[in-house]
Design a protein around this motif. Structure first.
Motif, PDB file in Angstrom:
ATOM      1  N   THR A 139       0.942  -1.041   0.126  1.00 16.06           N
ATOM      2  CA  THR A 139       0.016  -0.031  -0.048  1.00 16.06           C
ATOM      3  C   THR A 139       0.804   1.280   0.101  1.00 16.06           C
ATOM      4  O   THR A 139       0.630   1.882  -0.765  1.00 16.06           O
ATOM      5  N   HIS A 140       2.063   1.196   0.941  1.00 14.80           N
ATOM      6  CA  HIS A 140       2.542   2.482   1.075  1.00 14.80           C
ATOM      7  C   HIS A 140       3.645   2.669  -0.086  1.00 14.80           C
ATOM      8  O   HIS A 140       4.105   3.862  -0.396  1.00 14.80           O
ATOM      9  N   ILE A 141       4.127   1.408  -0.549  1.00  9.74           N
ATOM     10  CA  ILE A 141       5.365   1.729  -1.643  1.00  9.74           C
ATOM     11  C   ILE A 141       4.751   1.529  -3.083  1.00  9.74           C
ATOM     12  O   ILE A 141       4.277   0.545  -3.244  1.00  9.74           O
ATOM     13  N   THR A 142       4.905   2.539  -3.884  1.00 16.07           N
ATOM     14  CA  THR A 142       4.508   2.576  -5.200  1.00 16.07           C
ATOM     15  C   THR A 142       5.437   2.581  -6.130  1.00 16.07           C
ATOM     16  O   THR A 142       5.215   2.534  -7.519  1.00 16.07           O
ATOM     17  N   GLY A 143       6.682   2.675  -5.757  1.00 11.36           N
ATOM     18  CA  GLY A 143       7.933   2.540  -6.745  1.00 11.36           C
ATOM     19  C   GLY A 143       8.166   1.209  -7.479  1.00 11.36           C
ATOM     20  O   GLY A 143       7.648   0.264  -6.996  1.00 11.36           O
ATOM     21  N   SER A 144       9.141   1.150  -8.217  1.00 12.14           N
ATOM     22  CA  SER A 144       9.742  -0.028  -8.792  1.00 12.14           C
ATOM     23  C   SER A 144      10.176  -1.019  -7.965  1.00 12.14           C
ATOM     24  O   SER A 144      10.114  -2.192  -8.185  1.00 12.14           O
ATOM     25  N   GLU A 145      10.345  -0.635  -6.672  1.00 14.90           N
ATOM     26  CA  GLU A 145      11.057  -1.447  -5.832  1.00 14.90           C
ATOM     27  C   GLU A 145       9.785  -2.347  -5.097  1.00 14.90           C
ATOM     28  O   GLU A 145      10.015  -3.123  -3.994  1.00 14.90           O
ATOM     29  N   ARG A 146       8.698  -2.051  -5.097  1.00 17.70           N
ATOM     30  CA  ARG A 146       7.483  -2.519  -4.316  1.00 17.70           C
ATOM     31  C   ARG A 146       7.525  -4.196  -4.463  1.00 17.70           C
ATOM     32  O   ARG A 146       7.470  -4.708  -3.552  1.00 17.70           O
ATOM     33  N   LYS A 147       7.532  -4.454  -5.657  1.00 14.22           N
ATOM     34  CA  LYS A 147       7.439  -6.037  -6.000  1.00 14.22           C
ATOM     35  C   LYS A 147       8.417  -6.642  -5.196  1.00 14.22           C
ATOM     36  O   LYS A 147       8.319  -7.996  -4.533  1.00 14.22           O
ATOM     37  N   LEU A 148       9.847  -6.255  -5.063  1.00 17.73           N
ATOM     38  CA  LEU A 148      10.893  -6.916  -4.452  1.00 17.73           C
ATOM     39  C   LEU A 148      10.736  -6.968  -2.939  1.00 17.73           C
ATOM     40  O   LEU A 148      10.724  -7.961  -2.282  1.00 17.73           O
ATOM     41  N   LEU A 149      10.159  -5.801  -2.353  1.00 19.08           N
ATOM     42  CA  LEU A 149       9.994  -5.626  -1.038  1.00 19.08           C
ATOM     43  C   LEU A 149       8.956  -6.563  -0.545  1.00 19.08           C
ATOM     44  O   LEU A 149       8.950  -7.154   0.659  1.00 19.08           O
ATOM     45  N   VAL A 150       7.781  -6.559  -1.170  1.00 19.13           N
ATOM     46  CA  VAL A 150       6.570  -7.457  -0.993  1.00 19.13           C
ATOM     47  C   VAL A 150       7.063  -8.809  -1.049  1.00 19.13           C
ATOM     48  O   VAL A 150       6.819  -9.615   0.111  1.00 19.13           O
ATOM     49  N   ALA A 151       7.928  -9.261  -1.965  1.00 19.14           N
ATOM     50  CA  ALA A 151       8.376 -10.703  -1.903  1.00 19.14           C
ATOM     51  C   ALA A 151       9.206 -10.842  -0.918  1.00 19.14           C
ATOM     52  O   ALA A 151       9.331 -12.144  -0.247  1.00 19.14           O
ATOM     53  N   LEU A 152      10.359 -10.046  -0.458  1.00 15.45           N
ATOM     54  CA  LEU A 152      11.183 -10.000   0.585  1.00 15.45           C
ATOM     55  C   LEU A 152      10.537 -10.576   1.950  1.00 15.45           C
ATOM     56  O   LEU A 152      10.866 -11.173   2.557  1.00 15.45           O
ATOM     57  N   MET A 153       9.461  -9.830   2.221  1.00 20.62           N
ATOM     58  CA  MET A 153       8.841  -9.601   3.433  1.00 20.62           C
ATOM     59  C   MET A 153       7.922 -11.003   3.616  1.00 20.62           C
ATOM     60  O   MET A 153       7.620 -11.425   4.621  1.00 20.62           O
ATOM     61  N   SER A 154       7.776 -11.531   2.376  1.00 24.59           N
ATOM     62  CA  SER A 154       6.896 -12.805   2.449  1.00 24.59           C
ATOM     63  C   SER A 154       7.581 -14.185   2.322  1.00 24.59           C
ATOM     64  O   SER A 154       7.090 -15.118   2.520  1.00 24.59           O
ATOM     65  N   ALA A 155       8.932 -14.079   2.398  1.00 17.47           N
ATOM     66  CA  ALA A 155       9.881 -15.053   2.161  1.00 17.47           C
ATOM     67  C   ALA A 155       9.916 -15.963   3.310  1.00 17.47           C
ATOM     68  O   ALA A 155       9.797 -15.648   4.526  1.00 17.47           O
ATOM     69  N   TYR A 156       9.891 -17.346   3.101  1.00 18.05           N
ATOM     70  CA  TYR A 156      10.251 -18.323   4.158  1.00 18.05           C
ATOM     71  C   TYR A 156      11.297 -19.064   3.535  1.00 18.05           C
ATOM     72  O   TYR A 156      10.994 -20.210   2.807  1.00 18.05           O
ATOM     73  N   ARG A 157      12.469 -18.909   3.624  1.00 17.14           N
ATOM     74  CA  ARG A 157      13.617 -19.494   3.081  1.00 17.14           C
ATOM     75  C   ARG A 157      13.795 -20.785   3.571  1.00 17.14           C
ATOM     76  O   ARG A 157      14.082 -21.323   4.794  1.00 17.14           O
ATOM     77  N   TYR A 158      14.414 -21.873   2.859  1.00 17.56           N
ATOM     78  CA  TYR A 158      15.173 -23.118   3.276  1.00 17.56           C
ATOM     79  C   TYR A 158      16.495 -22.645   4.185  1.00 17.56           C
ATOM     80  O   TYR A 158      16.882 -21.966   3.438  1.00 17.56           O
TER      81      TYR A 158
END
Length: 317
Positions: A139-158
């Motif tokens: 919601t708050h991030i509208t720039g080109s970095e939004r997709k990366l940051l949403v995916a980073l915060m959603s991660a659950y890595r091996y």
């Protein structure tokens, strides 16, 4: 009249950029007479302004700075006592509201926490703010970095040790191509690069980091110098976290740094004291040629300094 050494001590106590010298303020200012304080005001043009109505008044900007400095010790203690999940959730919440200059804090938390710690921060965010981190980031991030940051915060890595070297080599080439073609398409918008950075384990990413240099002859960090800062910080936090943290705390202690940059000193030391402070101290000494304890001793003051030093020397007890 106040002794010149006392005036110097008070001026230093008021003028520092990281905490205040509470002991000097109590021992000197607390026992001062009205004339002493008049002398202090007249002798401190960087703190007080000579008003046209014939009195010396505080510079409003200096008052605001002092409020921040008095609060540093309190903030550090509160954050240290806080559950790590809640602490990270609050860091992300504040970063989103401060704007793009603070998005690096989101990267730091998403990339330097374990999968369980990041999941915990997401749970705490639900409890504190009645919605998800991912929702707030989107919601708050509208720039080109939004997709990366949403995916980073959603991660659950091996988090196991296994690495597929053939896949790491192949993905190092994919990343090199994405960066090389950056003029045509911003690498931070490349779907394959985002997939790799947000799903691969940290040992796998470190293998990619090694193979990238074999492919391009340079490190990813070097090739990203002119590229998107968020992307560069993502790679640093995932692949070289101790140099990253060393750089952040060093920038926080520079006199010319702004308030938000200085806040990073508290954030990093409080959040890493129980994790990898020994490695950060070793890396800092290697990079800057001075122990981190000495740097803090020279640049911080009062209870704030003492508390930070107690945290970073806990591994020595």
């Amino acid at each position: 009249m106040a002794h010149p050494q006392q005036l110097e001590a008070l001026t230093k106590a008021f003028s520092s950029g990281l905490g205040v010298d509470e002991k000097s303020l109590i021992s000197i200012l607390g026992k001062s007479h009205p004339q002493h304080r008049t002398t202090l005001r007249k002798s401190s043009p960087h703190l007080f302004i000579e008003d046209e109505r014939s009195f010396e008044r505080w510079d409003d900007h200096r008052i605001n700075l002092l409020r921040h400095e008095f609060a540093r010790f309190e903030n550090a203690v509160v954050l240290w006592a806080m559950h790590p999940w809640e602490r990270d959730a609050r860091f992300v919440y504040e970063a989103l509201r401060l704007g793009p200059q603070s998005y690096g804090v989101i990267v730091e938390i998403a990339c330097t926490r374990s999968s369980e710690q990041l999941l915990g921060a997401r749970k705490a965010y639900h409890s504190l703010y009645d919605h998800s981190i991912e929702e707030d980031v989107a919601t708050h991030i509208t720039g080109s970095e939004r997709k990366l940051l949403v995916a980073l915060m959603s991660a659950y890595r091996y988090e196991g040790p296994k690495v597929r070297e053939d896949a790491a080599k192949s993905e190092a080439k994919l990343i090199a191509n994405a960066i090389e073609n950056g003029e045509k398409k911003n690498p931070i918008e490349d779907d394959e690069l985002i997939r790799i950075l947000t799903t691969r384990s940290k040992p796998h990413l470190k293998a990619i980091y090694k193979h990238y240099k074999e492919v391009s002859g340079r490190s990813i960090n070097e090739d990203l110098d002119a590229a998107d800062l968020i992307l560069k910080e993502t790679v640093e936090c995932l692949c070289t976290p101790h140099p990253y943290f060393s750089k952040v705390v060093d920038e926080a202690m520079r006199k010319e740094s702004d308030h938000n940059t200085k806040k990073a000193l508290t954030r990093v030391i409080v959040s890493r004291a129980d994790v990898d402070m020994k490695e950060i101290k070793e890396e800092y000494n290697s990079l800057y040629g001075v122990p981190l304890t000495q740097k803090i001793e020279d640049n911080a003051n009062g209870n704030y300094k003492d508390f930070l030093l107690s945290l970073i020397t806990r591994d020595e007890l």
